[in-house]
Design an enzyme around this catalytic site. Structure first.
Site, PDB file in Angstrom:
ATOM      1  N   LYS A   3       0.832  -1.196   0.000  1.00 48.28           N
ATOM      2  CA  LYS A   3       0.000   0.000   0.000  1.00 48.28           C
ATOM      3  C   LYS A   3       0.872   1.253   0.000  1.00 48.28           C
ATOM      4  CE  LYS A   3      -3.963  -1.776   2.636  1.00 48.28           C
ATOM      5  NZ  LYS A   3      -4.982  -1.526   1.616  1.00 48.28           N
ATOM      6  N   ASP A  29      -2.946  -7.487  -1.768  1.00 52.20           N
ATOM      7  CA  ASP A  29      -3.662  -6.567  -0.885  1.00 52.20           C
ATOM      8  C   ASP A  29      -5.143  -6.944  -0.774  1.00 52.20           C
ATOM      9  OD1 ASP A  29      -4.028  -4.474   0.822  1.00 52.20           O
ATOM     10  OD2 ASP A  29      -4.006  -2.908  -0.718  1.00 52.20           O
ATOM     11  N   ARG A  67     -10.448 -11.243   1.639  1.00 54.73           N
ATOM     12  CA  ARG A  67     -11.317 -12.249   1.028  1.00 54.73           C
ATOM     13  C   ARG A  67     -10.645 -13.626   1.005  1.00 54.73           C
ATOM     14  NH1 ARG A  67     -11.806  -8.655  -4.273  1.00 54.73           N
ATOM     15  NH2 ARG A  67     -11.383  -7.116  -2.663  1.00 54.73           N
TER      16      ARG A  67
HETATM   17  N1  BES Z   1      -8.159  -3.689   4.263  1.00 50.53           N
HETATM   18  C1  BES Z   1      -8.289  -3.289   2.910  1.00 50.53           C
HETATM   19  C2  BES Z   1      -9.578  -2.520   2.653  1.00 50.53           C
HETATM   20  C3  BES Z   1      -9.625  -1.130   3.235  1.00 50.53           C
HETATM   21  C4  BES Z   1      -9.029  -0.084   2.596  1.00 50.53           C
HETATM   22  C5  BES Z   1     -10.347  -0.911   4.382  1.00 50.53           C
HETATM   23  C6  BES Z   1      -9.107   1.195   3.136  1.00 50.53           C
HETATM   24  C7  BES Z   1     -10.448   0.361   4.916  1.00 50.53           C
HETATM   25  C8  BES Z   1      -9.819   1.413   4.292  1.00 50.53           C
HETATM   26  C9  BES Z   1      -8.310  -4.506   1.981  1.00 50.53           C
HETATM   27  O1  BES Z   1      -7.570  -5.583   2.384  1.00 50.53           O
HETATM   28  C10 BES Z   1      -7.780  -4.035   0.668  1.00 50.53           C
HETATM   29  O2  BES Z   1      -6.649  -3.629   0.644  1.00 50.53           O
HETATM   30  N2  BES Z   1      -8.593  -4.095  -0.369  1.00 50.53           N
HETATM   31  C11 BES Z   1      -8.195  -3.630  -1.646  1.00 50.53           C
HETATM   32  C12 BES Z   1      -8.761  -4.580  -2.673  1.00 50.53           C
HETATM   33  C13 BES Z   1      -8.235  -4.328  -4.055  1.00 50.53           C
HETATM   34  C14 BES Z   1      -6.769  -4.707  -4.133  1.00 50.53           C
HETATM   35  C15 BES Z   1      -9.062  -5.146  -5.018  1.00 50.53           C
HETATM   36  C16 BES Z   1      -8.759  -2.226  -1.847  1.00 50.53           C
HETATM   37  O3  BES Z   1      -9.891  -1.981  -1.444  1.00 50.53           O
HETATM   38  O4  BES Z   1      -8.054  -1.381  -2.367  1.00 50.53           O
HETATM   39 ZN    ZN Z   2      -7.304  -5.740   4.481  1.00 50.01          ZN
HETATM   40 ZN    ZN Z   3      -5.529  -5.385   1.812  1.00 51.17          ZN
END
Ligand code: BES
Ligand code: ZN
Ligand code: ZN
Length: 483
Positions: free
Chosen positions: A254, A324, A328
């Site tokens: 990230k 990331d 899921r």
């Molecule tokens: N934990 C994150 C989702 C998240 C992001 C929660 C910001 C709260 C605030 C999750 O694991 C994630 O990183 N999801 C990605 C998925 C993408 C790579 C398809 C996202 O939402 O960017």
């Molecule tokens: Zn996450």
């Molecule tokens: Zn994530």
């Protein structure tokens, strides 16, 4: 903070009395106070009672809602605590609108929730929260039922505060085993079992372990169980919570900005633990099972790479296109385990998962509604109604099969991210749906990504975790007459 029901005679003389007022009522209490929303005035002692008062504006009568009262009460309580006040009181019969006892309960709960401080890593909170709130009741009968209601509210809010503590733990101090320790303290009414990395390997949890591989912190697959004294033979409700103790993104790392907030990526797990803390006190009539996969998501030398293909517990193979999208992956094994686990004690009545799953959820709904995706209209509806009544609101998104092509892989059964940027929250829901052991079991997925924490805190709520999920599930059980 203690919530106490007292009679008129027990009116505490050393507490500041909160007095709510609508705007522009004919008998405005003082010329300097109009009752606008957000307005507060510290007023003189009232004849006879001898207690100092704070007048709190609710705004116009027409626009009144429970949320208006929650905000006004919480902000006033935080303000008073900041001024060094220790005790406050509310007089049921002084409520300016209909349903005074109901209003007192809403205000009491909101005040109680406003006083949370994250003190796990400090000897003392920098400011003192209020010590007690006295709810003054007009007669003995009201006092008795108010006392019972306040005890129930306290039990629920203890659960909320435990959820907040878990979610607020920083990554270094809240690794998987620390969360397990917290859950173990809920015994003996709540039984806990833990599958370690080895046990998960033996079972074939390839999706969960693909995330855990990148961190030196041992993962833990936590299972919680609550059985009521009577009704133990009813089918259980299974609660599944995403427990990523820190989400760096893994190899698909990230950006640095706000990455520290990813300590809250265990808020689903926190909610499940908070719900069991509540259940331990309130003893609902339905059996509950909690399934909480706990792991860190780090880019270590053994971490999963984009392009890796893993075999999940269900047998479905997954192409990890983005490390990331780890939530899921761990939920895939947890949901399948949940469905299969419960077949031993009869099919679950319902499976509800809570997860900070997609950033896309905040784009769709902001921080006002969490998303709900479900294969069952009745379950979705009752959760929506519970959310409406406690203020933890849910908005349903579709799970139409036409979305399935978003997660089709060319090299495995599914891929863990959609092609392009379409319907991110729905794509995640479609992915999870693939891992239900039995699609006829009612299932609801709550994406709490945007509602699980608030870095600044507002409307009288503390900064950090909101503890979402505990009050929602309490309300859900209550509407079913299971509490
Ligand atoms: N934990 C994150 C989702 C998240 C992001 C929660 C910001 C709260 C605030 C999750 O694991 C994630 O990183 N999801 C990605 C998925 C993408 C790579 C398809 C996202 O939402 O960017
Ligand atoms: Zn996450
Ligand atoms: Zn994530």
């Amino acid at each position: 903070m203690k919530l106490v029901a007292v009679g008129e005679r027990g009116f505490p003389k050393d507490a500041v009395a909160l007095e709510f007022h609508f705007q522009r009522q004919e008998s405005s209490p003082t010329a300097a106070f109009s009752g606008k929303a957000g307005e507060r005035l510290i007023a003189a002692r009232r004849a006879g009672h001898g207690t100092p008062r704070t007048l709190v504006g609710l705004g116009s009568r027409e626009k009144y809602s429970a949320d208006v009262l929650r905000k006004a009460a919480a902000e006033a309580a935080r303000d008073l605590a900041g001024r060094g006040v220790r005790k406050v009181s509310l007089e049921v019969s002084a409520w300016p609108g209909p349903h005074p006892a109901e209003a007192a309960r809403i205000a009491a709960e909101s005040i109680r929730l406003s006083q949370y401080r994250y003190t796990v890593n400090r000897d003392k909170s920098p400011d003192h929260p209020l010590e007690s709130l006295f709810v003054v009741c007009p007669n003995a009968r009201e006092q008795k039922s108010m006392a019972a209601d306040l005890a129930e509210i306290s039990a629920v809010d203890d659960g909320v505060d435990i959820a907040r503590d878990v979610s607020n733990l920083p990554g270094n101090l809240g690794p998987p085993m620390k969360i397990v320790q917290i859950a173990r303290k809920l015994g003996p009414a709540v039984r806990t079992r833990v599958l370690d990395r080895k046990a998960c390997e033996r079972l074939g949890m390839g999706a969960f372990l693909a995330v855990a591989k990148g961190s030196h912190a041992p993962p833990a697959f936590l299972v919680l169980e609550y059985r009521p004294r009577s009704g133990a033979r009813r089918r259980p409700i299974v609660l599944v919570g995403k427990g990523v103790t820190f989400d760096s993104g893994g190899i698909s790392i990230k950006p640095a900005d706000k990455m520290e907030e990813m300590k809250h990526d265990k808020s689903g797990a926190a909610a499940v633990i908070g719900i069991f803390a509540m259940a331990r006190q309130l003893k609902p009539r339905v059996p509950l099972i909690g399934v909480v996969p706990l792991t860190e998501n780090l880019p270590g030398g053994n971490a999963s790479r984009p392009g890796d293909i893993v075999r999940s517990l269900s047998g479905v193979t997954i192409e990890i296109k983005n490390t990331d999208a780890e939530g899921r992956l761990i939920l895939a094994d947890a949901l399948y385990y949940a469905g299969r686990f419960a077949t031993r004690s009869g099919k679950p009545e319902a499976i509800i998962d809570l997860a900070t799953l997609t950033g896309a959820c905040s784009i769709a709904l902001g921080d006002v509604y969490a998303a709900i995706l479900s294969n069952n209209d009745a379950l979705a509806r009752s959760l929506e109604l519970a959310g409406e009544s406690c203020g933890e609101r849910l908005w349903r998104l579709p799970l139409h099969e036409a979305y399935e092509r978003l997660i089709k892989s060319t090299v495995a059964d599914v891929q863990n991210i959609p092609e392009g940027r379409l319907a991110g929250t729905i794509a995640a829901g479609m992915f999870l749906k693939k891992f239900l052991a039995d699609d006829s079991v009612p299932w609801a997925h709550l994406d709490i990504a945007a509602t699980a924490w608030d870095a600044k805190g507002r409307d009288g709520r503390p900064a950090g975790s909101t503890g979402i999920g505990v009050r929602l599930f309490h309300e859900f059980l209550k509407a079913r007459a299971d509490i």
